[in-house]
Design an enzyme around this catalytic site. Sequence first.
Site, PDB file in Angstrom:
ATOM      1  N   HIS A  78       4.537  30.982  40.577  1.00 31.25           N
ATOM      2  CA  HIS A  78       5.705  30.383  41.238  1.00 31.25           C
ATOM      3  C   HIS A  78       5.758  28.875  40.987  1.00 31.25           C
ATOM      4  O   HIS A  78       6.786  28.351  40.535  1.00 31.25           O
ATOM      5  CB  HIS A  78       5.639  30.658  42.742  1.00 31.25           C
ATOM      6  CG  HIS A  78       6.730  30.012  43.534  1.00 31.25           C
ATOM      7  ND1 HIS A  78       7.872  30.673  43.921  1.00 31.25           N
ATOM      8  CD2 HIS A  78       6.863  28.739  44.010  1.00 31.25           C
ATOM      9  CE1 HIS A  78       8.658  29.841  44.587  1.00 31.25           C
ATOM     10  NE2 HIS A  78       8.059  28.663  44.658  1.00 31.25           N
ATOM     11  N   GLU A  79       4.669  28.192  41.279  1.00 27.01           N
ATOM     12  CA  GLU A  79       4.671  26.740  41.117  1.00 27.01           C
ATOM     13  C   GLU A  79       4.818  26.345  39.649  1.00 27.01           C
ATOM     14  O   GLU A  79       5.415  25.316  39.336  1.00 27.01           O
ATOM     15  CB  GLU A  79       3.399  26.133  41.722  1.00 27.01           C
ATOM     16  CG  GLU A  79       3.278  26.300  43.227  1.00 27.01           C
ATOM     17  CD  GLU A  79       4.465  25.745  44.000  1.00 27.01           C
ATOM     18  OE1 GLU A  79       5.104  24.789  43.508  1.00 27.01           O
ATOM     19  OE2 GLU A  79       4.767  26.267  45.083  1.00 27.01           O
ATOM     20  N   HIS A 139       8.378  25.939  38.747  1.00 32.10           N
ATOM     21  CA  HIS A 139       8.874  24.582  39.028  1.00 32.10           C
ATOM     22  C   HIS A 139       8.451  23.622  37.912  1.00 32.10           C
ATOM     23  O   HIS A 139       9.222  22.755  37.483  1.00 32.10           O
ATOM     24  CB  HIS A 139       8.302  24.072  40.350  1.00 32.10           C
ATOM     25  CG  HIS A 139       8.908  24.665  41.579  1.00 32.10           C
ATOM     26  ND1 HIS A 139      10.261  24.638  41.832  1.00 32.10           N
ATOM     27  CD2 HIS A 139       8.339  25.285  42.649  1.00 32.10           C
ATOM     28  CE1 HIS A 139      10.501  25.219  43.009  1.00 32.10           C
ATOM     29  NE2 HIS A 139       9.349  25.611  43.513  1.00 32.10           N
ATOM     30  N   HIS A 172      10.612  23.923  34.945  1.00 32.57           N
ATOM     31  CA  HIS A 172      11.897  23.275  35.220  1.00 32.57           C
ATOM     32  C   HIS A 172      11.779  21.771  34.974  1.00 32.57           C
ATOM     33  O   HIS A 172      12.642  21.150  34.338  1.00 32.57           O
ATOM     34  CB  HIS A 172      12.305  23.568  36.659  1.00 32.57           C
ATOM     35  CG  HIS A 172      13.752  23.363  36.950  1.00 32.57           C
ATOM     36  ND1 HIS A 172      14.285  23.521  38.217  1.00 32.57           N
ATOM     37  CD2 HIS A 172      14.791  23.006  36.165  1.00 32.57           C
ATOM     38  CE1 HIS A 172      15.580  23.283  38.177  1.00 32.57           C
ATOM     39  NE2 HIS A 172      15.909  22.960  36.947  1.00 32.57           N
TER      40      HIS A 172
END
Length: 682
Positions: free
Chosen positions: A471-472, A475, A478
């Site tokens: 999940h991290e 980020h 991104h």
Amino acid sequence: MTDDSNPLLQPSALPYGLPDFATIRAEHYLPAFETAFARHLTEISRITMVRSMPTFENTIEALERSGELLDRVAHTFYTVTSADATTEVQDIDEKLAPLMAAHQDAITLDSALYWRVQQVHAQLDRLELDDEQRYLVERHHREMTLAGAGLDDEHKARLTALNQQLSTLTNTFERNLLNDTNDLAVVFDSADQLAGLSSGELSAARRAAADRDIDGYLIALPLFTGHPYLAQLCDRTSRRRILDASRARGSRDNAHDNRPVLREIVRLRAERAALLGFSSHAAYVTADETAGTPDAVEDMLRALAAPSARNARAEQAELQSIVDETEADPFTVEAHDWAFYTEKVRTARYDIDTSALRPWFEAERVLQDGVFFAATRLYGVTFSERHDLVAYHPGARVFEVRNADGSELGLYVLDLYTRDSKRGGAWMNPIVSQSRLRATSPVVVNNLNVPLPGDGEPTLLTLDEVTTLFHEFGHALHGLFAEVTYPHFAGTNVFRDFVEFPSQVNEMWILWPEVLDNYARHHVSGEPLDPAVVERLRATETFDQGHATSEYLAAAWLDQAWHRIGVDVEIADVAEFEAAALADIGLDNPVVPTRYSSTYFAHVFSGGYSAGYYSYIWSEVLDADTVEWFRDNGGLTRENGDRFRARLLGVGGSKDPLEAYHDFRGRSADIAPLLKRRGLEA
């Protein structure tokens, strides 16, 4: 100290502008901020004192060029305050908070600057601008207007005072939470009290105790209400002690009591919203998010709450049946029992014990052969560790990231392990943001809070920790992939209720066959995870979703409830307010406590999610719809990755996020995949 002797005030000579953390000391920070504030104000005055009429170049672009030194110093400092906050750094942060708020207001509320932005915005249709430039004008005008730039001087003065008070209070909330979390870590005298934990987990608990000169075993608390060990601990008293400690954070009559702090935060946010012309802080926040209004958020939360609570009650009944049938002295299931007996149900129904999967999730293999492998297959990027580059803490590792053609992309920093100086939870933040205007490349960091095992012991992750890492890293991608001209749009600078979307999408690769088979290998034998186990694991994807969705929605609703309060409403008792709010939405089941109670709800009282915690489920609508698109279009392919990178990740904040999503998907998102994923279909 002179500017020349302060490493924060000199451009870094390290690759990608990585700050020279090895030379930076705590005493460098405040002087660096003072110089950066002054330089930024000078840069703004040069914009406002221009005698010629406002243009995009002499106003908007000049505004984007300003503040580069301040951004560099702030990114460096706030990386350290969240991940390695010594007492000295905490004291600096406390002094800095009102200064930073005052400086931001001096820019945002500058009447002369706002007038120039207004003039450029008024002639927008007559200017020859590209799409990013046009959107940049719109965003600066919108943000300055919402921030109060159009207020008169008297109201601006009050607004500035409110912002400074709030910055100090949110800083206090975070410091109280960090200190109380450390104080409430649970100490056990013997390994017998921790029966059910693996040798590695016991080793980590022994090491944590030794680090504090304690004889025994110390269990640190994560940010959320529960604890990963609750699923394994056989001793019911031990489970209760851990959960009770977690839920007590910030709500005891001591120096770390966050109840008066959060009540004052809520009151001041409501006053600020009223000053800006909004009925509540929630109305103020959502006005500039994709949701638009608190009513839109409430409609979604209420629509999901009823079926989630229904499913949780059914799951609770099943847990009670297990207890009644298997325990010699049956008892009523309580919150601290949920995870333990859920694993028993999971084992009985699916023949899966998730705690037994940990030997297949060795951290380095998950990182290299799972997280990095999926990114390479999807986007062509490669990762090589740079042992010559030093981050802010010895435990943080630096990796260079390159594109498929070998060109330089940026740096990725991973800080995996927990420590007393690190705040709880997991997060990504930029250390350097990409911008063509400033000729900067991205440097991003992921922080997790995995217990550090003893020397020689492997780091074996839980399935939840594997999920958090993927999940991290979403980020981080991104932040790495956004390719924009203007720093205002860099990386994850998007609407709060959109920012979780890319990270949630990246979770899909955890159980993707070719990815899972590559990383899920036994850390001793190298054997892959049994395909039959994998199939049963996939079959559990909607298992326990009543509980998971209910605890999340309860927290999201608490956030909304606190921030829908009007300026004249006073809350006397935090616990009573919470109970009433949860009863209002039907999520007041004591066996399913909210994921975060108010006194340790860092996302909304010291982070950037105030009135915005709903964004996880809001973004998940897009995420679930996107996962369906990947599955329908061949999954883990470069063609799919290049499309997702170019049309969503790569645009950063330079485009309306829903327009970017429509450009990627060819239509607006459908909620049906989300309902199916969480078992909430009618």
